[in-house]
Design a protein around this motif. Structure first.
Motif, short mmCIF file in Angstrom:
data_model
loop_
_atom_site.label_atom_id
_atom_site.label_comp_id
_atom_site.label_asym_id
_atom_site.label_seq_id
_atom_site.Cartn_x
_atom_site.Cartn_y
_atom_site.Cartn_z
N GLU A 136 -19.30 101.16 -20.85
CA GLU A 136 -19.26 102.53 -21.35
C GLU A 136 -18.00 102.78 -22.16
O GLU A 136 -18.05 103.40 -23.24
CB GLU A 136 -19.34 103.54 -20.20
CG GLU A 136 -19.16 104.97 -20.68
CD GLU A 136 -19.45 106.04 -19.64
OE1 GLU A 136 -19.10 107.20 -19.88
OE2 GLU A 136 -20.07 105.71 -18.60
N ASN A 137 -16.87 102.29 -21.68
CA ASN A 137 -15.62 102.51 -22.41
C ASN A 137 -15.60 101.77 -23.74
O ASN A 137 -15.07 102.29 -24.73
CB ASN A 137 -14.42 102.09 -21.54
CG ASN A 137 -14.14 103.10 -20.45
OD1 ASN A 137 -14.26 104.30 -20.67
ND2 ASN A 137 -13.80 102.64 -19.26
N PHE A 138 -16.18 100.58 -23.80
CA PHE A 138 -16.28 99.88 -25.08
C PHE A 138 -17.11 100.69 -26.08
O PHE A 138 -16.74 100.82 -27.25
CB PHE A 138 -16.91 98.49 -24.90
CG PHE A 138 -15.94 97.41 -24.48
CD1 PHE A 138 -14.57 97.58 -24.58
CD2 PHE A 138 -16.40 96.19 -24.00
CE1 PHE A 138 -13.67 96.58 -24.20
CE2 PHE A 138 -15.53 95.18 -23.62
CZ PHE A 138 -14.16 95.38 -23.72
N VAL A 139 -18.24 101.23 -25.61
CA VAL A 139 -19.09 102.02 -26.50
C VAL A 139 -18.32 103.24 -27.01
O VAL A 139 -18.31 103.54 -28.22
CB VAL A 139 -20.39 102.47 -25.79
CG1 VAL A 139 -21.20 103.41 -26.71
CG2 VAL A 139 -21.24 101.27 -25.41
N ARG A 140 -17.65 103.95 -26.10
CA ARG A 140 -16.92 105.16 -26.50
C ARG A 140 -15.72 104.82 -27.40
O ARG A 140 -15.42 105.57 -28.34
CB ARG A 140 -16.46 105.92 -25.25
CG ARG A 140 -17.62 106.56 -24.48
CD ARG A 140 -17.13 107.50 -23.39
NE ARG A 140 -18.22 108.07 -22.62
CZ ARG A 140 -18.97 109.10 -23.00
NH1 ARG A 140 -18.73 109.69 -24.16
NH2 ARG A 140 -19.94 109.57 -22.23
N GLN A 141 -15.04 103.71 -27.12
CA GLN A 141 -13.90 103.31 -27.95
C GLN A 141 -14.34 103.00 -29.37
O GLN A 141 -13.68 103.39 -30.35
CB GLN A 141 -13.20 102.10 -27.33
CG GLN A 141 -12.42 102.41 -26.06
CD GLN A 141 -12.10 101.16 -25.25
OE1 GLN A 141 -12.30 100.03 -25.68
NE2 GLN A 141 -11.60 101.36 -24.04
#
Length: 217
Positions: free
Chosen positions: A147-152
């Motif tokens: 999720e953090n990769f997608v948001r980043q």
């Protein structure tokens, strides 16, 4: 790569022929593989078995594929086809002349199951040196890292003031915004071409409503 733990490194070169020979792809996609892709490396495997992360409920493994290109443009349909065929989540690092773009899609299992996945679209960065890509391994489990990769990578597109909004909800909201923006652009073009004043006024009223709806999102 990306400062990921040594334990995640795989660094295996995958002949591109293995992809297009073992996948059910159209002649057009095969041509894209041949003409646009130079080399594919499986760089990292992020999982509970290779890190101190807890297993994810939705993401069991996150693979990092480096795709070296013959030119700076790659058809998104090729990434989508790879994502559909491989039952793990994938972070793609496209490389051209020493610069990189990070690409990732919101990938989820289909209702039918059977390890079938769908990816609606992709988020990606600009071309950057690899050490400037906005990617950090953050989270306590593999779901959170994904999720953090997608948001980043998505940046402002998925920003929300609602702390309870899930990644799926953020992506759906962004897709609705994109659809609304297309609707507005289409209507604006019609207004410019319309000769009758009363029709222009009707369309401008509709434009105001659409723009207000966009602001509220």
């Amino acid at each position: 790569m990306l400062g990921l733990p040594k334990t995640t490194e795989f660094n295996k070169r995958i002949p591109k022929q293995k992809f297009y020979e073992n996948m059910d792809i159209s002649p057009t996609l095969k041509k894209i593989f041949v003409e646009q892709v130079k080399i594919i490396y499986w760089r990292n495997k992020i999982a509970a078995s290779t890190t101190n992360l807890a297993p994810g409920n939705n993401v069991t493994e996150l693979e990092v594929f480096e795709v070296r290109l013959n030119n700076p443009v790659l058809d998104e349909n090729l990434l989508k086809q790879i994502d559909k065929e491989i039952s793990y989540h994938i972070l793609f690092l496209l490389e051209y002349q020493g610069k990189y773009q990070a690409w990732i899609g919101y990938k989820e299992a289909t209702i039918s199951g059977n390890n079938a996945f769908k990816v609606n679209g992709y988020y990606h960065t600009e071309w950057l040196p690899v050490d400037e890509l906005p990617l950090k391994l953050e989270g306590l489990n593999v779901d959170a890292v994904y999720e953090n990769f997608v948001r980043q990578i998505a940046g402002n597109k998925l920003n929300t003031q609602n702390d309870c909004e899930s990644l799926k909800e953020s992506v759906e909201r962004d897709e609705q915004k994109q659809a609304l923006q297309k609707q507005i652009a289409t209507l604006q073009a019609k207004v410019r071409k319309e000769k009758q004043l009363n029709k222009q006024m009707q369309m401008n009223n509709e434009l105001k409503k659409l723009k207000k709806k966009l602001e509220e999102m």
